[in-house]
Scaffold this motif. Structure first.
Motif, PDB file in Angstrom:
ATOM      1  N   CYS A 256       0.834  -1.203   0.000  1.00 36.65           N
ATOM      2  CA  CYS A 256       0.000   0.000   0.000  1.00 36.65           C
ATOM      3  C   CYS A 256       0.867   1.252   0.000  1.00 36.65           C
ATOM      4  O   CYS A 256       2.049   1.219   0.344  1.00 36.65           O
ATOM      5  N   ASN A 257       0.237   2.356  -0.388  1.00 39.77           N
ATOM      6  CA  ASN A 257       0.770   3.681  -0.116  1.00 39.77           C
ATOM      7  C   ASN A 257      -0.404   4.557   0.304  1.00 39.77           C
ATOM      8  O   ASN A 257      -1.456   4.039   0.670  1.00 39.77           O
ATOM      9  N   GLU A 258      -0.257   5.865   0.262  1.00 38.79           N
ATOM     10  CA  GLU A 258      -1.304   6.743   0.758  1.00 38.79           C
ATOM     11  C   GLU A 258      -2.586   6.666  -0.066  1.00 38.79           C
ATOM     12  O   GLU A 258      -3.662   6.975   0.440  1.00 38.79           O
ATOM     13  N   ARG A 259      -2.477   6.226  -1.304  1.00 40.52           N
ATOM     14  CA  ARG A 259      -3.649   6.229  -2.178  1.00 40.52           C
ATOM     15  C   ARG A 259      -4.077   4.841  -2.639  1.00 40.52           C
ATOM     16  O   ARG A 259      -5.269   4.544  -2.679  1.00 40.52           O
ATOM     17  N   PHE A 260      -3.125   3.974  -2.968  1.00 40.05           N
ATOM     18  CA  PHE A 260      -3.454   2.714  -3.608  1.00 40.05           C
ATOM     19  C   PHE A 260      -3.203   1.523  -2.683  1.00 40.05           C
ATOM     20  O   PHE A 260      -2.279   1.528  -1.866  1.00 40.05           O
ATOM     21  N   ILE A 261      -4.044   0.508  -2.838  1.00 40.12           N
ATOM     22  CA  ILE A 261      -3.856  -0.799  -2.221  1.00 40.12           C
ATOM     23  C   ILE A 261      -3.739  -1.825  -3.339  1.00 40.12           C
ATOM     24  O   ILE A 261      -4.588  -1.878  -4.227  1.00 40.12           O
ATOM     25  N   VAL A 262      -2.694  -2.631  -3.289  1.00 39.94           N
ATOM     26  CA  VAL A 262      -2.471  -3.650  -4.316  1.00 39.94           C
ATOM     27  C   VAL A 262      -2.416  -5.016  -3.642  1.00 39.94           C
ATOM     28  O   VAL A 262      -1.638  -5.221  -2.707  1.00 39.94           O
ATOM     29  N   VAL A 263      -3.259  -5.936  -4.107  1.00 39.25           N
ATOM     30  CA  VAL A 263      -3.294  -7.292  -3.570  1.00 39.25           C
ATOM     31  C   VAL A 263      -3.301  -8.271  -4.740  1.00 39.25           C
ATOM     32  O   VAL A 263      -3.627  -7.922  -5.880  1.00 39.25           O
ATOM     33  N   ASN A 264      -2.940  -9.514  -4.454  1.00 36.72           N
ATOM     34  CA  ASN A 264      -3.029 -10.549  -5.479  1.00 36.72           C
ATOM     35  C   ASN A 264      -4.423 -11.166  -5.489  1.00 36.72           C
ATOM     36  O   ASN A 264      -5.136 -11.185  -4.485  1.00 36.72           O
ATOM     37  N   THR A 265      -4.822 -11.668  -6.641  1.00 35.12           N
ATOM     38  CA  THR A 265      -6.159 -12.218  -6.807  1.00 35.12           C
ATOM     39  C   THR A 265      -6.133 -13.370  -7.803  1.00 35.12           C
ATOM     40  O   THR A 265      -5.211 -13.486  -8.623  1.00 35.12           O
ATOM     41  N   LYS A 266      -7.147 -14.213  -7.712  1.00 36.66           N
ATOM     42  CA  LYS A 266      -7.332 -15.303  -8.677  1.00 36.66           C
ATOM     43  C   LYS A 266      -8.684 -15.205  -9.370  1.00 36.66           C
ATOM     44  O   LYS A 266      -9.113 -16.149 -10.031  1.00 36.66           O
ATOM     45  N   THR A 267      -9.339 -14.068  -9.220  1.00 34.20           N
ATOM     46  CA  THR A 267     -10.620 -13.844  -9.900  1.00 34.20           C
ATOM     47  C   THR A 267     -10.571 -12.573 -10.722  1.00 34.20           C
ATOM     48  O   THR A 267     -11.541 -11.816 -10.792  1.00 34.20           O
ATOM     49  N   GLY A 268      -9.430 -12.324 -11.341  1.00 39.04           N
ATOM     50  CA  GLY A 268      -9.306 -11.140 -12.176  1.00 39.04           C
ATOM     51  C   GLY A 268     -10.222 -11.161 -13.380  1.00 39.04           C
ATOM     52  O   GLY A 268     -10.542 -10.108 -13.942  1.00 39.04           O
ATOM     53  N   ASN A 269     -10.656 -12.348 -13.787  1.00 37.96           N
ATOM     54  CA  ASN A 269     -11.548 -12.447 -14.939  1.00 37.96           C
ATOM     55  C   ASN A 269     -12.917 -11.836 -14.665  1.00 37.96           C
ATOM     56  O   ASN A 269     -13.668 -11.536 -15.600  1.00 37.96           O
ATOM     57  N   LEU A 270     -13.246 -11.623 -13.381  1.00 35.53           N
ATOM     58  CA  LEU A 270     -14.538 -11.030 -13.037  1.00 35.53           C
ATOM     59  C   LEU A 270     -14.521  -9.515 -13.109  1.00 35.53           C
ATOM     60  O   LEU A 270     -15.575  -8.875 -12.989  1.00 35.53           O
ATOM     61  N   LEU A 271     -13.350  -8.923 -13.271  1.00 36.58           N
ATOM     62  CA  LEU A 271     -13.255  -7.470 -13.286  1.00 36.58           C
ATOM     63  C   LEU A 271     -13.678  -6.889 -14.624  1.00 36.58           C
ATOM     64  O   LEU A 271     -14.380  -5.893 -14.696  1.00 36.58           O
ATOM     65  N   GLY A 272     -13.219  -7.510 -15.707  1.00 39.25           N
ATOM     66  CA  GLY A 272     -13.549  -6.990 -17.020  1.00 39.25           C
ATOM     67  C   GLY A 272     -12.808  -5.704 -17.306  1.00 39.25           C
ATOM     68  O   GLY A 272     -12.005  -5.222 -16.520  1.00 39.25           O
ATOM     69  N   GLY A 273     -13.099  -5.114 -18.441  1.00 43.07           N
ATOM     70  CA  GLY A 273     -12.510  -3.842 -18.810  1.00 43.07           C
ATOM     71  C   GLY A 273     -11.153  -3.962 -19.476  1.00 43.07           C
ATOM     72  O   GLY A 273     -10.649  -2.997 -20.027  1.00 43.07           O
ATOM     73  N   GLY A 274     -10.554  -5.129 -19.434  1.00 38.95           N
ATOM     74  CA  GLY A 274      -9.244  -5.303 -20.050  1.00 38.95           C
ATOM     75  C   GLY A 274      -9.361  -5.939 -21.422  1.00 38.95           C
ATOM     76  O   GLY A 274     -10.414  -6.451 -21.813  1.00 38.95           O
ATOM     77  N   ALA A 275      -8.255  -5.893 -22.149  1.00 38.01           N
ATOM     78  CA  ALA A 275      -8.258  -6.493 -23.477  1.00 38.01           C
ATOM     79  C   ALA A 275      -8.425  -8.000 -23.386  1.00 38.01           C
ATOM     80  O   ALA A 275      -9.126  -8.612 -24.187  1.00 38.01           O
ATOM     81  N   THR A 276      -7.778  -8.597 -22.386  1.00 41.64           N
ATOM     82  CA  THR A 276      -7.867 -10.039 -22.186  1.00 41.64           C
ATOM     83  C   THR A 276      -8.153 -10.301 -20.720  1.00 41.64           C
ATOM     84  O   THR A 276      -7.377  -9.889 -19.855  1.00 41.64           O
ATOM     85  N   ALA A 277      -9.253 -10.966 -20.475  1.00 38.36           N
ATOM     86  CA  ALA A 277      -9.615 -11.265 -19.087  1.00 38.36           C
ATOM     87  C   ALA A 277      -8.760 -12.417 -18.576  1.00 38.36           C
ATOM     88  O   ALA A 277      -8.776 -13.509 -19.128  1.00 38.36           O
ATOM     89  N   THR A 278      -7.973 -12.165 -17.531  1.00 37.06           N
ATOM     90  CA  THR A 278      -7.129 -13.190 -16.940  1.00 37.06           C
ATOM     91  C   THR A 278      -7.599 -13.470 -15.516  1.00 37.06           C
ATOM     92  O   THR A 278      -8.262 -12.654 -14.889  1.00 37.06           O
ATOM     93  N   THR A 279      -7.233 -14.646 -15.013  1.00 32.32           N
ATOM     94  CA  THR A 279      -7.655 -15.048 -13.675  1.00 32.32           C
ATOM     95  C   THR A 279      -6.678 -14.589 -12.620  1.00 32.32           C
ATOM     96  O   THR A 279      -7.034 -13.865 -11.691  1.00 32.32           O
ATOM     97  N   ASP A 280      -5.415 -14.992 -12.739  1.00 36.95           N
ATOM     98  CA  ASP A 280      -4.393 -14.617 -11.767  1.00 36.95           C
ATOM     99  C   ASP A 280      -3.832 -13.244 -12.098  1.00 36.95           C
ATOM    100  O   ASP A 280      -3.573 -12.936 -13.269  1.00 36.95           O
ATOM    101  N   GLY A 281      -3.616 -12.451 -11.076  1.00 36.69           N
ATOM    102  CA  GLY A 281      -3.040 -11.137 -11.309  1.00 36.69           C
ATOM    103  C   GLY A 281      -3.067 -10.297 -10.056  1.00 36.69           C
ATOM    104  O   GLY A 281      -3.144 -10.807  -8.936  1.00 36.69           O
ATOM    105  N   LEU A 282      -3.001  -8.989 -10.246  1.00 32.43           N
ATOM    106  CA  LEU A 282      -2.999  -8.026  -9.148  1.00 32.43           C
ATOM    107  C   LEU A 282      -4.222  -7.137  -9.245  1.00 32.43           C
ATOM    108  O   LEU A 282      -4.599  -6.696 -10.339  1.00 32.43           O
ATOM    109  N   LEU A 283      -4.826  -6.875  -8.107  1.00 30.42           N
ATOM    110  CA  LEU A 283      -5.964  -5.975  -8.025  1.00 30.42           C
ATOM    111  C   LEU A 283      -5.498  -4.675  -7.388  1.00 30.42           C
ATOM    112  O   LEU A 283      -4.966  -4.672  -6.276  1.00 30.42           O
TER     113      LEU A 283
END
Length: 291
Positions: A256-283
């Protein structure tokens, strides 16, 4: 250290070492080779004092101020170390005081038996000293409980000012981030992965957010404050479709920093909005995006 170490970290010029006996040893690094122990904090004693509001005004501080600390050659001699007890200020000089074993035994009898005094990890900001912002200790017992203790300098000594019994599953060790003002916890409850956000009193600008809160307990966030002015308040719980897919045997990571929180995830495909929906990644969560 006087006992086996369970956790160790360095914050600025201070080294925090937790032992399996339930104590925290504070060491100061010196310009010359070697370190000097400047304090020993007994968690049982401090927590018992905080819970029963027992603040002995005549007790001498456990931590010697930097300006008055004058380590001797014996204390800094790494080749022939001398066992030290808690160091206190007395008459303008440093003297060694043995721990009060009878008082500690009484604390064990009267204290909460279900609290794990062993420290798993320490957390604090890298840009501030522990004298300015304090530090957080994590006490995690697998299958039992997960708790946080906030330590602050009160009247020249480190005291426990707040505790947080985390409302999450104890099967997973939580990830903690503390920057002096914001405390973020990444864990898992009976529903799924969650983020808990707490606000820590750190500057005069934040006093208005805390002054109107007379309750010392916050059931929803598991917060209990031990001072008249609360130091911690529960702010928000974050659940998201992208916070998922992690089993109990999977590792969870967070930064984390003052503005952003970054965590790992295995449901990135549920986010959408990207060119290619992937499962593993960072949120990436933007705390300033209110849309």
């Amino acid at each position: 250290c006087r006992h086996a170490v369970s956790s160790i970290t360095i914050m600025g010029d201070k080294v925090l070492a937790a032992t399996i006996s339930g104590t925290i040893e504070i060491w100061k690094t010196l310009q010359d080779p070697g370190t000097v122990r400047i304090g020993i904090l007994d968690i049982r004693k401090r927590l018992r004092r905080a819970e029963f509001r027992l603040r002995d005004d005549q007790a001498e501080p456990d931590l010697v101020s930097e300006g008055e600390m004058k380590p001797t050659a014996t204390e800094t001699d790494s080749m022939n170390p001398t066992p030290l007890a808690s160091q206190h200020i007395h008459g303008g000089s440093v003297r060694v005081v043995e721990d009060d074993q009878q008082e500690l035994e009484a604390a064990d009898e009267d204290g909460a038996a279900d609290f794990d005094y062993t420290v798993n990890s320490f957390h604090g900001p890298s840009h501030l000293s522990i004298e300015d912002c304090g530090f957080v200790s994590l006490h995690h017992h697998h299958g039992r409980s997960s708790s946080l203790l906030l330590w602050k300098v009160m009247d020249g000594a480190f005291e426990i000012v707040s505790s947080i019994k985390l409302p999450i599953s104890s099967r997973r060790k939580p990830r903690i981030h503390y920057d002096g003002r914001r405390l973020v916890v990444f864990g898992q409850d009976h529903i799924g992965m969650i983020l808990l956000v707490y606000h820590v009193l750190s500057t005069w600008e934040d006093v208005d957010d805390f002054s109107g809160r007379s309750s010392r307990k916050n059931i929803s966030g598991g917060v209990e404050n031990y001072t008249s002015m609360p130091f911690v308040r529960f702010v928000n719980i974050i659940r998201h479709a992208g916070l998922g897919g992690l089993e109990y045997y999977d590792s969870a990571y967070m930064t984390c920093n003052e503005r952003f929180i970054v965590v790992n995830t295995k449901t990135g495909n549920l986010l959408g909005g990207g060119a290619t929906a992937t499962t593993d990644g960072l949120l990436v969560i933007d705390l300033e995006d209110y849309q």
